[in-house]
Design a protein around this motif. Structure first.
Motif, PDB file in Angstrom:
ATOM      1  N   ASP A  89       0.741  -1.394   0.009  1.00  0.00           N
ATOM      2  CA  ASP A  89       0.139  -0.194  -0.203  1.00  0.00           C
ATOM      3  C   ASP A  89       0.654   1.228   0.403  1.00  0.00           C
ATOM      4  OD1 ASP A  89      -1.886   1.558   0.520  1.00  0.00           O
ATOM      5  OD2 ASP A  89      -2.002   1.543   2.254  1.00  0.00           O
ATOM      6  N   LYS A  90       0.856   1.548  -0.831  1.00  0.00           N
ATOM      7  CA  LYS A  90       1.743   2.722  -1.865  1.00  0.00           C
ATOM      8  C   LYS A  90       1.705   4.055  -2.012  1.00  0.00           C
ATOM      9  CE  LYS A  90       4.753   1.815  -5.787  1.00  0.00           C
ATOM     10  NZ  LYS A  90       5.621   1.546  -6.189  1.00  0.00           N
ATOM     11  N   ASP A  91       2.464   5.417  -2.092  1.00  0.00           N
ATOM     12  CA  ASP A  91       2.064   6.133  -2.759  1.00  0.00           C
ATOM     13  C   ASP A  91       1.942   5.824  -4.111  1.00  0.00           C
ATOM     14  OD1 ASP A  91       0.834   8.934  -2.491  1.00  0.00           O
ATOM     15  OD2 ASP A  91       2.426  10.049  -1.981  1.00  0.00           O
ATOM     16  N   SER A  92       2.028   6.942  -4.965  1.00  0.00           N
ATOM     17  CA  SER A  92       2.326   6.936  -6.455  1.00  0.00           C
ATOM     18  C   SER A  92       1.815   8.298  -7.091  1.00  0.00           C
ATOM     19  CB  SER A  92       1.658   6.053  -6.882  1.00  0.00           C
ATOM     20  OG  SER A  92       1.561   4.746  -7.131  1.00  0.00           O
ATOM     21  N   THR A  93       2.882   8.669  -7.835  1.00  0.00           N
ATOM     22  CA  THR A  93       2.230  10.259  -8.941  1.00  0.00           C
ATOM     23  C   THR A  93       1.293   9.821 -10.016  1.00  0.00           C
ATOM     24  OG1 THR A  93       4.947   9.804  -9.503  1.00  0.00           O
ATOM     25  CG2 THR A  93       4.665  11.036  -7.697  1.00  0.00           C
ATOM     26  N   ALA A  94       0.931  10.522 -10.458  1.00  0.00           N
ATOM     27  CA  ALA A  94       0.437  10.792 -11.791  1.00  0.00           C
ATOM     28  C   ALA A  94       1.633  10.940 -13.103  1.00  0.00           C
ATOM     29  CB  ALA A  94      -0.217  11.966 -12.584  1.00  0.00           C
ATOM     30  N   ALA A  95       2.590  11.079 -12.204  1.00  0.00           N
ATOM     31  CA  ALA A  95       3.907  10.996 -13.948  1.00  0.00           C
ATOM     32  C   ALA A  95       4.430   9.425 -13.843  1.00  0.00           C
ATOM     33  CB  ALA A  95       5.071  12.058 -13.430  1.00  0.00           C
ATOM     34  N   ALA A  96       4.736   8.784 -12.576  1.00  0.00           N
ATOM     35  CA  ALA A  96       5.133   7.756 -12.724  1.00  0.00           C
ATOM     36  C   ALA A  96       3.759   6.536 -13.406  1.00  0.00           C
ATOM     37  CB  ALA A  96       5.297   6.547 -11.252  1.00  0.00           C
ATOM     38  N   ILE A  97       2.839   6.720 -12.823  1.00  0.00           N
ATOM     39  CA  ILE A  97       1.352   5.554 -13.507  1.00  0.00           C
ATOM     40  C   ILE A  97       1.171   6.349 -15.229  1.00  0.00           C
ATOM     41  CG2 ILE A  97      -0.914   5.724 -13.958  1.00  0.00           C
ATOM     42  CD1 ILE A  97      -0.687   6.293 -10.464  1.00  0.00           C
ATOM     43  N   HIS A  98       2.056   7.556 -15.664  1.00  0.00           N
ATOM     44  CA  HIS A  98       1.185   8.022 -16.566  1.00  0.00           C
ATOM     45  C   HIS A  98       2.600   7.250 -18.187  1.00  0.00           C
ATOM     46  CE1 HIS A  98       1.551  10.860 -20.468  1.00  0.00           C
ATOM     47  NE2 HIS A  98       2.332  11.174 -20.247  1.00  0.00           N
ATOM     48  N   LYS A  99       4.268   7.178 -17.216  1.00  0.00           N
ATOM     49  CA  LYS A  99       5.395   6.603 -17.322  1.00  0.00           C
ATOM     50  C   LYS A  99       5.074   5.400 -17.579  1.00  0.00           C
ATOM     51  CE  LYS A  99      10.382   7.063 -17.082  1.00  0.00           C
ATOM     52  NZ  LYS A  99      10.685   5.709 -17.326  1.00  0.00           N
ATOM     53  N   PHE A 100       4.516   4.258 -16.953  1.00  0.00           N
ATOM     54  CA  PHE A 100       3.719   3.172 -16.646  1.00  0.00           C
ATOM     55  C   PHE A 100       2.481   2.432 -18.073  1.00  0.00           C
ATOM     56  CE2 PHE A 100       1.009  -0.239 -14.706  1.00  0.00           C
ATOM     57  CZ  PHE A 100       2.186  -1.809 -14.433  1.00  0.00           C
ATOM     58  N   HIS A 101       2.206   3.518 -18.107  1.00  0.00           N
ATOM     59  CA  HIS A 101       0.548   3.048 -18.806  1.00  0.00           C
ATOM     60  C   HIS A 101       1.096   3.741 -19.925  1.00  0.00           C
ATOM     61  CE1 HIS A 101      -2.856   3.628 -15.311  1.00  0.00           C
ATOM     62  NE2 HIS A 101      -2.000   2.757 -15.387  1.00  0.00           N
ATOM     63  N   GLN A 102       2.011   4.381 -20.108  1.00  0.00           N
ATOM     64  CA  GLN A 102       2.794   4.555 -21.967  1.00  0.00           C
ATOM     65  C   GLN A 102       3.438   3.511 -22.257  1.00  0.00           C
ATOM     66  OE1 GLN A 102       4.319   8.360 -22.455  1.00  0.00           O
ATOM     67  NE2 GLN A 102       2.914   8.604 -23.786  1.00  0.00           N
ATOM     68  N   GLU A 103       4.294   3.698 -21.496  1.00  0.00           N
ATOM     69  CA  GLU A 103       5.738   2.155 -21.495  1.00  0.00           C
ATOM     70  C   GLU A 103       5.286   1.022 -21.378  1.00  0.00           C
ATOM     71  OE1 GLU A 103       8.957   3.635 -20.344  1.00  0.00           O
ATOM     72  OE2 GLU A 103       9.309   5.706 -20.962  1.00  0.00           O
TER      73      GLU A 103
END
Ligand SMILES: [Zn+2]
Length: 187
Positions: A63-77
């Motif tokens: 159960d951890k925090d995430s940034t929108a930037a990290a999710i953006h990168k993950f979803h795109q790449e």
């Protein structure tokens, strides 16, 4: 009534009016949303908006925090999507980050992306619990979105968990059981 009582009464009335106005106006205000201006590989506008779908990030076993930037990168790449699939991400400290453009078709609930907005809270709520700051933010955001799109928060299918739509545990049992609280706040 002496002068002192009269003054107190007057002040109470004024406070009451000021408070009342503040509450009424606040429900129409857009909450503070941090715009991120991500680059997307595709953009298609959503024809209608009649549902708000609540998610968690749900990283396995943590159960951890995430940034929108990290999710953006993950979803795109990794997922090869246009970019972050959610329209909003709510951080553990309550910060609301904009993901996908509000009018764009998201990538968050299979078969329902063309008519819904995706709101994701950072965390795994099968394991942990949403923070109260996250709960406050998701309530404010949903209330504002219901006003913006003319939605009745108590109507069936308007504020839903991802698991109401697809075969998933998302948004986790500890958030899913609080959806009623969110709906009532929006009324
Ligand atoms: Zn989900």
């Amino acid at each position: 009534m002496n002068r002192r009582e009269f003054l107190c009464l007057g002040a109470a009335c004024l406070l009451g009016v000021a408070d009342g106005q503040k509450i009424v106006e606040a429900s129409y205000y857009e909450p503070m949303i941090y715009k991120r201006f991500f680059q997307f590989t595709e953009y298609e506008e959503r024809p209608v908006t009649d549902a708000l779908v609540i998610h968690h990030t749900g990283f396995p076993d943590v159960d951890k925090d995430s940034t929108a930037a990290a999710i953006h990168k993950f979803h795109q790449e990794e997922r090869k999507w246009a970019g972050i699939g959610y329209h909003y991400l709510i951080r553990k400290d309550g910060m609301i980050e904009q993901g996908r453009r509000p009018r764009a078709i998201g990538a968050h609930a299979l078969g329902h992306n063309k008519h819904s907005l995706g709101i994701c809270l950072a965390g795994n709520f099968e394991i942990g619990k949403p923070t109260e700051a996250q709960m406050d933010s998701v309530k404010e955001l949903c209330r504002w979105l219901c006003k913006k799109y003319g939605l009745d928060p108590m109507e069936k299918g308007v504020i839903v968990g991802h698991r109401d739509l697809n075969d998933t545990l998302c948004p986790g049992k500890n958030l899913y059981r609080r959806l009623g609280e969110i709906r009532r706040f929006c009324v």
